[in-house]
Motif scaffolding. Structure first.
Motif, short mmCIF file in Angstrom:
data_model
loop_
_atom_site.label_atom_id
_atom_site.label_comp_id
_atom_site.label_asym_id
_atom_site.label_seq_id
_atom_site.Cartn_x
_atom_site.Cartn_y
_atom_site.Cartn_z
N ARG A 129 2.60 -1.23 -10.61
CA ARG A 129 1.46 -0.35 -10.30
C ARG A 129 0.15 -1.06 -10.61
NH1 ARG A 129 -2.00 3.01 -12.90
NH2 ARG A 129 -2.50 5.00 -11.88
N LYS B 242 -4.35 -0.34 -9.91
CA LYS B 242 -5.33 0.63 -9.41
C LYS B 242 -6.63 -0.11 -9.10
CE LYS B 242 -7.42 3.66 -12.13
NZ LYS B 242 -7.67 4.78 -13.02
N THR C 103 -7.78 3.98 -5.69
CA THR C 103 -6.62 3.79 -4.81
C THR C 103 -5.53 3.04 -5.58
OG1 THR C 103 -8.07 3.71 -2.90
CG2 THR C 103 -5.87 2.76 -2.62
N VAL D 125 -2.05 0.92 -5.69
CA VAL D 125 -1.19 0.05 -4.86
C VAL D 125 -0.11 -0.54 -5.76
CG1 VAL D 125 -3.00 -0.55 -3.21
CG2 VAL D 125 -2.72 -1.91 -5.31
N THR E 241 0.84 -1.20 0.00
CA THR E 241 0.00 0.00 0.00
C THR E 241 0.88 1.25 0.00
OG1 THR E 241 -0.12 0.08 2.39
CG2 THR E 241 -1.81 -1.22 1.28
N HIS E 242 0.19 2.39 -0.18
CA HIS E 242 0.88 3.67 -0.24
C HIS E 242 1.70 3.93 1.03
CE1 HIS E 242 1.58 7.69 -1.68
NE2 HIS E 242 1.11 8.22 -0.56
N ASP E 243 1.17 3.48 2.17
CA ASP E 243 1.89 3.73 3.43
C ASP E 243 2.87 2.61 3.79
OD1 ASP E 243 0.06 1.84 4.01
OD2 ASP E 243 -1.05 3.00 5.51
#
Lengths: 233, 379
Positions: free
Chosen positions: B168, B170, B160, B162, B101-103
């Motif tokens: 990549r 989406k 979102t 990921v 994930t992004h984080d």
């Protein structure tokens, strides 16, 4: 056979312990008349209980016959014997044998319920009998809420509710004090005086002998004496 | 005499409650555990059940169940398409990947690659977005439970981005799917995308999904496929049961659940039988008195039967009610998705409870029927 309700002829009974046979009753002959109170008395082990068990069709003797209203009860099937007791015999036991979780009325109504009388009708009849025995204030009480004398009167109500011809009482005063014992005997005496009914009491309580119309003495499985008497009470 | 029987039973409150507890405990444990077991078994074949368009699954001859993938080549797809009776055939990919994930959170996921053109194999029910959006570049559709697992307490957000195996991707839709056996998030993408995300060499296809021509039985067509291609072809139902059978025979699942259910049965039966036996033995003198008074053996049997039925009915009702309450109150938990009280389990448990109570009353009633009424004269 005129006024006799029950006649035994030459009743003998054996009990077995392994291969050892013990004769506990020896050729008992007796007549129980209608309208009379009969007592069977004698020491422990004299055969009183065995005799009562036989004449109420709970035990089968080794020899002899029992005629109840001229019917040989040992020609009947087990179910017929049970139904004979259900319709014709009322029992009063030494330990009352009331069901602890049932009220006085419910306990007294059991013989009617066994005879498939509807519950409400059985309750009504039981209340009526309890009232005649002076228990009108106790009809909804459990046995644990009653005194010994009151419990025995409930047991008598149970024995009378289906209007049987023969009332069998096993040591009915053994668990009671003298005052309550006398009270119970007066009730039983009154019941026995109904013309077509007999009361048989097995006892060794000599305080109540005076109520008997006939006393049968037993010892070692034999009938020693068969005394008709004029009652004092 | 039924009222007398009931009063005898209800009057002895401790034993009455003990009997109810025993039956309730057995009912709750058996119905709850068997329902969970059935739920787990259903999960083992969840992806087979969810694809409703196809009625034939073609796979490598060595494959034993749905989670053991042995890849096929593209050529196998054409061979299946060429078999008489096959209306259409499409590829399906099934594999594992890792989402980042992004984080920076990472999570292993199940990836299903569906046919690029027909999108057969797509999610059964969309909650957000449209399944046609799978045709967008790098598009993924994720199941709602998977979203909640990765981003707990966050509403799903379309668009979102990921990383799937460091490439990549989406999220263009959120769907609902039958929970898989492994509680990993489930994502759907195009078959062609899976080669990018999870490269596997020349053999990349996991299954061929096919449909039989109208008027032909799927079984007959599977036989044709096996004969012509030497691949293993099964109807949807056959494959589903093959997978369930694998988990039943090759894993410890039935033993684990079986032990719990058996314990429920034994403990429930023991408590009920022992309590009922003590209840009868303590009332033996009273039963003897009843027999002396003139109550027949048949009437006594009916009394005990009435007591048995009342205890069984009340204990069962409370137990099954608690089991239903358990499934109702846990229905919102992801881990419990798809678990419910099956009606077959309710019926089966009712029969088992009846057997327990018949056993309990059998060992007690013999004593009552054999008691000599003359014992009441013996003090």
């Amino acid at each position: 056979m005129g006024n006799e309700l029950l006649v035994t002829k030459d009743i003998s009974m054996d009990f077995y312990s392994g291969n050892t046979k013990t004769r506990v009753l020896h050729g008992i002959n007796l007549n129980i008349k209608k309208g009379k109170l009969t007592m069977v008395v004698g020491p422990s082990g004299s055969g009183k209980t065995t005799l009562v068990s036989i004449i109420t069709a709970m035990l089968t003797p080794a020899t002899g016959t029992v005629l109840f209203n001229n019917i040989d009860i040992f020609t009947l099937s087990n179910l017929e014997k049970t139904l004979l007791r259900q319709k014709n015999i009322g029992f009063v036991f030494q330990q009352y044998n009331l069901l602890n979780t049932l009220s006085a009325t419910e306990n007294a109504s059991i013989p009617l319920l066994a005879a498939k009388v509807p519950f409400k009708e059985a309750q009504r009849k039981a209340v009526r009998v309890l009232q005649t025995l002076g228990l009108e204030d106790h009809i909804n009480k459990l046995p644990s809420q009653l005194s010994g004398g009151e419990q025995q009167r409930v047991a008598i109500a149970r024995a009378l509710v289906h209007d049987p011809q023969f009332i069998v009482c096993d040591e009915p005063t053994a668990s009671l004090d003298e005052k309550n014992g006398q009270k119970i005997l007066k009730i039983l005496k009154k019941i026995s005086q109904k013309s077509n009914r007999s009361v048989l009491i097995v006892t060794h309580d000599n305080r109540i002998f005076d109520y008997a119309d006939l006393i049968i003495y037993m010892n070692d499985g034999k009938l020693i004496e068969n005394n008709s008497r004029v009652t004092k009470k | 005499m039924h009222i007398i029987a009931l009063k005898m039973l209800l009057g002895d409150r401790a034993k009455y409650l003990g009997l109810i507890f025993g039956i309730m405990f057995a009912t709750l444990l058996m119905s709850q555990q068997i329902s969970i077991f059935l739920g787990v078994l259903t999960r083992t074949a969840s992806q087979i059940v969810d694809i409703s368009e196809a009625n034939i699954w073609v796979m490598s001859p060595e494959m034993k169940y749905v989670d053991e993938v042995k890849p096929l080549s593209n050529f196998d797809l054409y061979k299946v398409k060429g078999v008489e009776g096959v209306k259409w055939a499409v590829p399906l990919f099934k594999g594992m990947g890792v989402i980042k994930t992004h984080d920076g959170n990472m999570q292993q996921i199940i990836v299903l690659g569906v046919d690029d053109h027909s999108l057969i194999g797509r999610p059964p029910k969309m909650l957000m977005g449209n399944w046609h959006d799978l045709k967008q570049p790098d598009a993924l559709i994720m199941d709602k439970a998977g979203w909640d697992y990765i981003w707990p307490e966050t509403s799903p957000k379309l668009g979102t981005v990921v990383e799937l195996n460091e490439r990549r991707a989406k999220i263009v839709g959120i769907c609902e799917a039958t929970p898989p056996f492994m509680t990993f998030p489930l994502v759907f993408t195009k078959f062609s995308n899976t080669a990018k995300y999870i490269p596997q060499g020349r053999k990349h296809m996991s299954f061929v999904l096919a449909k039989s021509e109208a008027g032909l039985s799927p079984t007959q067509v599977t036989q044709n496929i096996t004969k012509k291609t030497r691949l293993q072809a099964l109807t949807t139902d056959e494959f589903r049961w093959r997978s369930i059978h694998h988990y039943l025979t090759k894993t410890g699942l039935p033993i684990n659940f079986g032990i719990t259910v058996t314990l429920g049965f034994i403990v429930g039966a023991t408590i009920a039988a022992q309590t009922f036996y003590i209840f009868i033995v303590e009332n033996l003198k009273q039963f003897g008195a009843l027999k002396a008074i003139g109550v027949t053996n048949k009437q006594i049997l009916m009394m005990v039967a009435m007591q048995t039925i009342v205890v069984a009915a009340i204990g069962f009702s409370i137990g099954i009610g608690l089991a239903a309450l358990f499934f109702e109150s846990t229905s919102n938990l992801n881990a419990m998705r798809g678990f419910f009280l099956h009606w077959e389990v309710v019926v089966g448990t009712a029969i088992t409870v009846l057997i327990i109570m018949l056993f309990a009353s059998y060992i007690s009633i013999r004593k009552v029927l054999l008691i000599d009424p003359a014992t009441v004269f013996r003090g």
